[in-house]
Design a protein around this motif. Structure first.
Motif, PDB file in Angstrom:
ATOM      1  N   GLU A 143       5.679  -1.756 -11.272  1.00 25.10           N
ATOM      2  CA  GLU A 143       5.763  -0.376 -10.788  1.00 25.10           C
ATOM      3  C   GLU A 143       6.286   0.544 -11.899  1.00 25.10           C
ATOM      4  OE1 GLU A 143       5.612   2.925  -9.643  1.00 25.10           O
ATOM      5  OE2 GLU A 143       4.804   1.509  -8.198  1.00 25.10           O
ATOM      6  N   MET A 196       0.492   1.259  -9.654  1.00 25.32           N
ATOM      7  CA  MET A 196       0.939   0.011 -10.260  1.00 25.32           C
ATOM      8  C   MET A 196       0.004  -0.404 -11.394  1.00 25.32           C
ATOM      9  SD  MET A 196       0.040  -2.565  -7.078  1.00 25.32           S
ATOM     10  CE  MET A 196       0.914  -1.609  -5.837  1.00 25.32           C
ATOM     11  N   THR A 242       2.127  -7.150  -6.686  1.00 21.22           N
ATOM     12  CA  THR A 242       3.087  -6.421  -7.490  1.00 21.22           C
ATOM     13  C   THR A 242       4.432  -7.118  -7.374  1.00 21.22           C
ATOM     14  OG1 THR A 242       4.336  -4.356  -7.713  1.00 21.22           O
ATOM     15  CG2 THR A 242       3.393  -4.807  -5.563  1.00 21.22           C
TER      16      THR A 242
END
Length: 276
Positions: free
Chosen positions: A93, A105, A160
Motif C-alpha cells: 500500500e 496498491m 496485498t
C-alpha cells in the motif's frame, strides 16, 4: 478570488474521495459494511490507518490497518465467490508512506523501480515480503480470502500485505480453510447479500525481528440479508496455534472480542443484524 477558493475546496474533496488511505470508511467506501456501518471504535489500535483497498481504479474491500504492529485489525468485504485461478503476485500500500504516493496498491519492485522508493522507506510504513520469508510453522494468512471473490481483479486485490497476518500453517490450510470454503458456502445458500468482517486479535509474539505481530486469534463474522425483512448472522474464532475453529453466534463473538481486547463492548455490525 472566491472562484479560486471554491475550486481549491472542490479539488480537496475530490482528492479525499479518491484517496485509498482515508479518514473514515463511512465517507469513502461504506458499501462494504451492512447498513454502511463499520465496527465501532473498540477495535481501533493506537496507530490506525483506514484503507479503502483499491486496485485497477476500483475499491474491492476495506481494511483497518495497525501501523505499529504491521498487521490488519480487520478486513470487510462482500461475499461473492466465483471460479478462477489463485493470483501469484503480492502487493503493498503506497499511501501508507504518504499521500503523495500512488493511490492504488502496487508491487514492491514497481515502487522501487518506477517511483524511486527504497525498501527501507517502504518497510518503515508496513510489512514487506522479506518479513514473511523463512517462517517456521506460519505462513501468509489472508483475512479477506481470494476465493470469496468472483473475478481476477477482485481476487488479485486480496493479495496485498495489508490484508495478511502470520497464521499457523496447519490452521490456514485446515480448519480455517474448511470454514472459508465449506461452512460459508452452506451458510450463505439463502442470502442475497452477505457482508463479512474478518479480523485478527494482536498477540504477544512477533516475527521478522519484532516487526510484524503474530495474532493470538483469528475471527470472522457475517451478516446475511435474506430479503428486505429477514437477516441472519454467524461467526467463528480460532486460536492461532491450533487447527480448530469454533462456530459462534455474532453476539458470542462480540462478547469474546470485548474480553480479549479489554476495552468497550465490541460491535461489528449495525444493530439490525441479529446477535443470536
Amino acid at each position: 478570488m472566491l472562484l479560486l477558493l471554491l475550486l481549491q475546496v472542490l479539488a480537496s474533496c475530490l482528492w479525499l474521495g479518491h484517496s485509498e488511505v482515508v479518514t473514515s470508511f463511512e465517507s469513502s467506501c461504506p458499501q462494504f459494511f451492512f447498513r454502511k456501518t463499520p465496527p465501532n471504535k473498540a477495535l481501533e489500535p493506537e496507530n490506525p490507518a483506514w484503507i479503502c483497498q483499491r486496485y485497477n481504479n476500483r475499491y474491492y474491500f476495506a481494511t483497518l490497518y495497525d501501523r505499529s504492529r504491521r498487521i490488519p485489525v480487520y478486513s470487510a468485504y462482500l461475499y461473492q465467490p466465483g471460479s478462477g485461478t489463485r493470483p501469484k503476485i503480492w502487493l503493498v500500500e503506497p499511501e501508507l508512506m504518504g499521500l503523495s504516493y500512488p493511490k492504488t496498491m502496487e508491487k514492491e519492485w514497481t515502487l522501487v523501480n518506477d517511483y524511486g522508493v527504497s525498501l527501507e522507506q517502504l518497510r518503515k510504513s508496513q510489512a514487506i515480503l522479506q518479513d514473511y520469508k523463512n517462517l517456521t510453522g506460519l505462513n501468509r494468512g489472508h483475512l479477506n480470502p481470494s476465493g470469496h471473490h468472483s473475478d481476477s481483479s477482485s481476487r488479485t486485490a486480496t493479495f496485498t500485505l495489508t490484508n495478511i497476518v502470520p497464521q499457523n500453517e496447519k490452521l490456514n490450510g485446515g480448519a480455517w480453510n474448511n470454514y472459508e470454503q465449506q461452512t460459508m458456502t452452506s451458510r450463505t445458500q439463502s442470502c442475497n447479500t452477505t457482508y463479512v468482517v474478518v479480523g485478527a486479535v494482536p498477540g504477544n509474539n512477533y516475527i521478522a525481528k519484532g516487526r510484524v505481530n503474530k495474532p493470538s486469534h483469528l475471527w470472522s463474522s457475517a451478516c446475511c440479508e435474506v430479503d428486505t425483512n429477514h437477516r441472519k448472522s454467524w461467526a467463528v474464532i480460532a486460536e492461532n496455534d491450533k487447527n480448530e475453529v469454533r462456530l459462534l453466534t455474532l453476539g458470542e463473538l462480540e462478547d469474546m472480542l470485548t474480553q480479549l481486547y479489554g476495552r468497550d463492548q465490541v460491535s461489528l455490525f449495525d444493530s439490525d443484524c441479529p446477535r443470536e
